[in-house]
Write a protein that holds these residues in place. Structure first.
Motif, PDB file in Angstrom:
ATOM      1  N   GLY A 145      -0.038  -1.213   5.513  1.00 50.52           N
ATOM      2  CA  GLY A 145      -0.425   0.190   5.427  1.00 50.52           C
ATOM      3  C   GLY A 145       0.377   0.985   4.414  1.00 50.52           C
ATOM      4  O   GLY A 145       0.297   2.217   4.388  1.00 50.52           O
ATOM      5  N   ILE A 146       1.135   0.317   3.571  1.00 50.25           N
ATOM      6  CA  ILE A 146       1.969   0.987   2.568  1.00 50.25           C
ATOM      7  C   ILE A 146       1.204   1.082   1.244  1.00 50.25           C
ATOM      8  O   ILE A 146       0.642   0.082   0.771  1.00 50.25           O
ATOM      9  CB  ILE A 146       3.282   0.218   2.360  1.00 50.25           C
ATOM     10  N   VAL A 147       1.183   2.254   0.662  1.00 52.42           N
ATOM     11  CA  VAL A 147       0.551   2.440  -0.640  1.00 52.42           C
ATOM     12  C   VAL A 147       1.494   1.926  -1.725  1.00 52.42           C
ATOM     13  O   VAL A 147       2.659   2.341  -1.791  1.00 52.42           O
ATOM     14  CB  VAL A 147       0.208   3.926  -0.887  1.00 52.42           C
ATOM     15  N   ARG A 148       0.990   1.035  -2.567  1.00 52.16           N
ATOM     16  CA  ARG A 148       1.803   0.419  -3.604  1.00 52.16           C
ATOM     17  C   ARG A 148       1.172   0.647  -4.975  1.00 52.16           C
ATOM     18  O   ARG A 148      -0.037   0.841  -5.092  1.00 52.16           O
ATOM     19  CB  ARG A 148       1.966  -1.074  -3.323  1.00 52.16           C
ATOM     20  N   GLU A 149       2.001   0.593  -5.999  1.00 46.93           N
ATOM     21  CA  GLU A 149       1.533   0.811  -7.353  1.00 46.93           C
ATOM     22  C   GLU A 149       2.005  -0.327  -8.252  1.00 46.93           C
ATOM     23  O   GLU A 149       3.150  -0.763  -8.171  1.00 46.93           O
ATOM     24  CB  GLU A 149       2.054   2.138  -7.905  1.00 46.93           C
TER      25      GLU A 149
END
Length: 393
Positions: A145-149
């Motif tokens: 559920g972690i937004v990553r780039e």
């Protein structure tokens, strides 16, 4: 996360591109919306052109293909109640290999993970940013559920017709939709033929193919809006028997429920937008009659890998500047061949210009000419077994 090439899609195109770039000293990260088990199990194309086979061998991911694939030196056309063999080996000196797309994917995933490559499966909410800048990026939500780039130099859109890459800009899209689809089954039954059979029957088209010495893959032409639930196992086998008249067909339990695949052609031009490069079904779709879908995706990647190596390791933009035009020459050749095979083999409705008495006579004339003329058969064999990657078409 920082990498040189961010790749969206873990199908054959995205995975092979990542593998080829790694062998050329270029880093990449692959982002895939589905799970690993899903992409390794979805049944898709099964015919590998000669250039595809040669490329997989050259990139050292062809060992299992060579051990388990089924080499074919030709195909047969069934019409006028007779089989007509098209001998690829005699006509053009090469053949094809039957080896399922999901098997190619398994081989490529194993190679990427073995070599320390990064493949982010089950990535949600994938989005592309800054494509016209020199620092594009990809964002996604991981399984925690972690937004990553992912910051990168280049983005490769290998995520298919419904993916985010093609929708990230507005290419010119041209399409053709066919009035029929293919009802496909995968049966646990030993093939009775050594090669594929394309049947033109008064009842409609049928294709006899295989995936292994124990598994048969068969297709029936049906209306584009057909409900597969209307087809019982008994009805499918009866219809196959009628359309493949004279060819014994082993029956066996179905390994998956029948499904209907629509038939369409699509080309998006150009295949590049800033630092985004489209490959495979994100840029083009072909009807399956010519066995070109996966092979076109791999041809795109063969061109793109060399172009990106030149850009990212040598600072030359010559390859990427020519990428779209180079690939589209081969794409349009495949579109024409796939359209030719489709129109020659399928039955059209009586209201269609291809389905009236005149159109039917023309269709049979083309089949007879293809089967009797060495020049016509050679053209079919040359296109079916595959044109060179990146060469003129």
């Amino acid at each position: 996360m920082r990498t040189q090439v961010g790749i969206v899609g873990a199908g054959p195109a995205g995975l092979l591109l990542s593998h080829m770039l790694a062998r050329r000293g270029v880093d990449s990260v692959v982002v895939e919306a589905r799970s690993r088990s899903h992409v390794e199990q979805r049944v898709r194309a099964g015919v590998l052109e000669h250039p595809t086979v040669e490329l997989l061998r050259a990139e050292e991911v062809g060992d299992r293909m060579d051990a388990q694939g089924m080499p074919h030196d030709g195909i047969s056309l069934l019409f006028d109640d007779a089989l007509h063999h098209i001998d690829f080996a005699d006509l053009v000196g090469r053949g094809i290999v039957v080896y399922g797309q999901q098997e190619v994917v398994k081989d490529l995933i194993a190679a990427r993970l073995r070599d320390g490559g990064t493949v982010e499966f089950e990535a949600a909410d994938v989005a592309l940013h800054g494509l016209t800048t020199d620092r594009p990026s990809i964002t996604f939500t991981d399984t925690a559920g972690i937004v990553r780039e992912i910051e990168c130099d280049v983005v490769a859109g290998c995520d298919g017709f419904h993916g985010v890459s093609r929708r990230a800009f507005a290419p010119t899209v041209v399409e053709r939709t066919y009035p029929f689809g293919w009802l496909g089954i995968l049966a646990k039954a030993a093939p009775t033929r050594d090669e594929l059979v394309y049947a033109n029957s008064d009842r409609g088209f049928a294709l006899y193919s295989m995936r292994s010495p124990e598994i048969t893959r068969l297709y029936l032409q049906v209306p584009a809006d057909e409900d597969a639930a209307r087809w019982s196992d008994a009805r499918i086998w009866d219809e196959l028997g009628a359309r493949l008249a004279g060819i014994p067909v082993n029956e066996g339990p179905l390994l998956e429920r029948p499904s209907v695949t629509g038939m369409r052609s699509m080309v998006a031009e150009p295949m590049r937008h800033g630092r985004l490069f489209l490959a495979g079904d994100a840029a083009h779709i072909v009807p399956p009659t010519g066995a070109k879908g996966m092979n076109l995706a791999i041809a795109d990647v063969a061109v793109l890998a060399d172009a990106l190596e030149d850009l990212l390791r040598r600072g030359s933009s010559r390859g990427v500047d020519a990428y779209s035009a180079t690939c589209l020459r081969r794409v349009w050749r495949a579109e024409q061949f796939s359209s030719f095979m489709t129109s020659m083999l399928h039955r059209y409705g009586p209201d269609s210009e291809h389905g009236d008495a005149f159109g039917r006579a023309l269709q049979l004339s083309q089949l007879r000419y293809t089967a009797s003329s060495r020049a016509a058969a050679t053209s079919l064999a040359e296109n079916y077994t595959g044109l060179p990657h990146g060469g003129p078409a």
